[in-house]
Design a protein around this motif. Structure first.
Motif, mmCIF file in Angstrom:
data_model
loop_
_atom_site.group_PDB
_atom_site.id
_atom_site.type_symbol
_atom_site.label_atom_id
_atom_site.label_comp_id
_atom_site.label_asym_id
_atom_site.label_seq_id
_atom_site.Cartn_x
_atom_site.Cartn_y
_atom_site.Cartn_z
ATOM 1 N N VAL A 110 0.960 -1.239 -0.120
ATOM 2 C CA VAL A 110 0.070 -0.040 -0.188
ATOM 3 C C VAL A 110 0.893 1.153 0.083
ATOM 4 N N VAL A 111 0.636 2.163 -1.076
ATOM 5 C CA VAL A 111 1.402 3.440 -1.119
ATOM 6 C C VAL A 111 0.293 4.520 -0.609
ATOM 7 N N ARG A 112 0.425 5.237 0.394
ATOM 8 C CA ARG A 112 -0.343 6.272 0.741
ATOM 9 C C ARG A 112 0.133 7.642 0.440
ATOM 10 N N MET A 113 -0.793 8.359 -0.478
ATOM 11 C CA MET A 113 -0.482 9.519 -1.133
ATOM 12 C C MET A 113 -1.403 10.593 -0.898
ATOM 13 N N ALA A 114 -0.921 11.950 -1.048
ATOM 14 C CA ALA A 114 -1.889 13.146 -1.491
ATOM 15 C C ALA A 114 -2.525 12.901 -2.326
ATOM 16 N N PRO A 115 -3.918 13.691 -2.343
ATOM 17 C CA PRO A 115 -4.769 13.574 -3.306
ATOM 18 C C PRO A 115 -4.374 13.798 -5.022
ATOM 19 N N GLN A 116 -3.416 15.261 -4.873
ATOM 20 C CA GLN A 116 -3.033 15.566 -6.076
ATOM 21 C C GLN A 116 -1.573 14.861 -6.448
ATOM 22 N N ALA A 117 -1.186 13.744 -5.795
ATOM 23 C CA ALA A 117 0.202 12.915 -6.155
ATOM 24 C C ALA A 117 0.005 11.410 -6.850
ATOM 25 N N LEU A 118 -1.146 11.631 -7.547
ATOM 26 C CA LEU A 118 -0.998 10.124 -8.292
ATOM 27 C C LEU A 118 -0.072 9.984 -9.395
ATOM 28 N N ASP A 119 -0.039 11.138 -10.176
ATOM 29 C CA ASP A 119 1.056 11.007 -11.198
ATOM 30 C C ASP A 119 2.566 11.106 -10.562
ATOM 31 N N ARG A 120 2.830 11.484 -9.566
ATOM 32 C CA ARG A 120 4.171 11.331 -8.919
ATOM 33 C C ARG A 120 4.390 9.836 -8.335
ATOM 34 N N ALA A 121 3.351 9.389 -7.850
ATOM 35 C CA ALA A 121 3.348 7.976 -7.150
ATOM 36 C C ALA A 121 3.466 7.051 -8.117
ATOM 37 N N ILE A 122 2.902 7.276 -9.478
ATOM 38 C CA ILE A 122 3.173 6.326 -10.565
ATOM 39 C C ILE A 122 4.475 6.356 -11.092
ATOM 40 N N ASP A 123 5.128 7.692 -11.002
ATOM 41 C CA ASP A 123 6.456 7.897 -11.454
ATOM 42 C C ASP A 123 7.498 7.181 -10.870
ATOM 43 N N PHE A 124 7.212 7.474 -9.282
ATOM 44 C CA PHE A 124 8.076 6.851 -8.162
ATOM 45 C C PHE A 124 8.127 5.425 -8.224
ATOM 46 N N ALA A 125 6.875 4.685 -8.387
ATOM 47 C CA ALA A 125 6.761 3.324 -8.629
ATOM 48 C C ALA A 125 7.656 2.845 -9.685
#
Length: 395
Positions: free
Chosen positions: A159-174
């Motif tokens: 599980v990766v918990r993220m800010a509402p606006q951080a979806l793209d950043r989460a995908i890039d980081f992954a």
């Protein structure tokens, strides 16, 4: 996929032996004493009936051995184990396996089939940790907006918990980390983890005379007395005060990466193996045996007092206050507030568990108590003792 019936006779024999092992090895469990006041606090905060709490605590005692045996039997297919309360209210021990041919593990254990093994989940989480230690080209903080990640055995995912606006950043980081995207589950988290900085366990202390944090646990390093607390509460050399007077100084501190520190105090001050419940009572510190995943734990801090919750994840990586990741934290459902940082956690057997690191406190609020989805993370205490060569003061 071959059916169970097609397995070699030896394998079938092992299944029978396995079931017998579960039946005989755990037919009875010793019942350690439980502090009645801790029991009451756990029922208050966790919504468990007396019967449910009895069952939960019984499974806590049995679970480590049961899980270890299941891991030996399932081998590379072992996918974790946990305690849960079902929709029917029953409290059960769950063991997960990525092998669809796995047989039942004996009475009192529910076998659940999942896609990924625990080793695969932990490998994906390790890739995220490795990625967090690096920096993407041209980006100073590639993990801003990514709050925490951990292996969640119950959902068979990382599980990766993220800010509402951080979806793209989460995908890039992954993607940058190389973690298998199929293993990841991205979850929105509206409130960022914040260090709860604002000193016996739970009592307030001040740093350089100003309000700071809460005492973790009393310790000794040889003849030197002191206590452990959170690393973000101060840096080595800073003066620590209590009741308006200096009592010692921070000897060592680490934050981020870890969130641990210890304070040496003068010999004229007494250190006691007590935890305040902020209701005129105290609990003892009897040791530091690490509690099981999904165990009941309670924390003490000067800002919000004494609060209980479940351990719902271990070895969690948390981006505390945007300062960078802290690794190896334990995640709980208990609440906390600013000033509770460093305060100690115990289980219902009065075993020291850790010191408060962070909590998802909403902006403008002093705490997250009463908030749906409240989470608080603590730095396990045993690594602190080992790192600094400390001995826990116990009853």
């Amino acid at each position: 996929m071959p059916a169970v019936q097609s397995w070699p006779r030896l394998a079938r024999a092992r299944i029978v032996v396995s079931s017998l092992l579960f039946l005989t090895a755990f037919g009875a469990a010793a019942s350690p004493s439980v502090n009645p006041a801790l029991r009451s606090a756990a029922q208050r905060d966790l919504g468990l009936s007396p019967t449910q709490l009895d069952r939960w605590l019984q499974l806590e005692r049995e679970a480590p051995q049961r899980a270890a045996l299941a891991q030996r039997l399932l081998g590379a297919h072992y996918a974790g184990s946990w305690i849960e309360r079902g929709d029917d209210g029953a409290v059960r021990l769950i063991v997960a396996s990525s092998d669809p041919r796995a047989a039942k593990l004996g009475p009192g254990v529910e076998l659940r089939q999942v896609r990924y093994s625990l080793a695969e989940l932990e490998a994906a989480k390790a890739r995220l940790d490795a990625g967090a230690r690096l920096r993407l080209p041209g980006i100073t903080r590639p993990i801003d907006g990514l709050y925490a990640w951990h292996v969640d055995q119950a959902s068979n995912s990382v599980v990766v918990r993220m800010a509402p606006q951080a979806l793209d950043r989460a995908i890039d980081f992954a993607a940058y980390s190389g973690a298998d995207s199929g293993v990841l589950r991205l979850e929105r988290m509206d409130v960022a983890p914040q260090a709860t900085s604002q000193v016996y366990t739970g009592v307030a202390y001040q740093k350089n005379g100003a309000p700071s944090c809460s005492v973790g646990f009393a310790v000794r390093q040889g003849a030197t007395k002191g206590f452990v607390t959170a690393g973000h509460c101060g840096v080595a050399g800073e003066s620590i005060w209590m009741d308006g007077a200096p009592i010692g100084h921070i000897v060592a501190s680490e934050f981020p990466v870890a969130d641990r520190a210890w304070v040496a105090i003068g010999d004229q001050h007494e250190v006691l193996p007590l935890v305040t419940n902020y209701a005129g009572g105290f609990y003892f510190v009897r040791g530091s045996y690490e509690s099981y995943h999904t165990s009941v734990v309670c924390r003490s801090g000067y800002k919000t007092g004494y609060q209980c919750g479940f351990v719902n994840a271990k070895n969690v990586t948390v981006n505390v206050g945007g300062n960078g990741p802290v690794y190896g934290l334990t995640q709980t459902t208990a609440c906390a507030g600013f000033g509770d940082s460093g305060g100690g956690w115990i289980d219902v057997g009065e075993q020291a568990q850790g010191v408060t690191s962070a909590s998802n406190i909403p902006a403008g609020s002093p705490h997250n108590c009463g908030m749906f989805g409240a989470m608080t993370w603590f730095q396990p205490v045993n690594p602190i003792l080992e790192q600094y060569g400390l001995t826990l003061v116990t009853l």
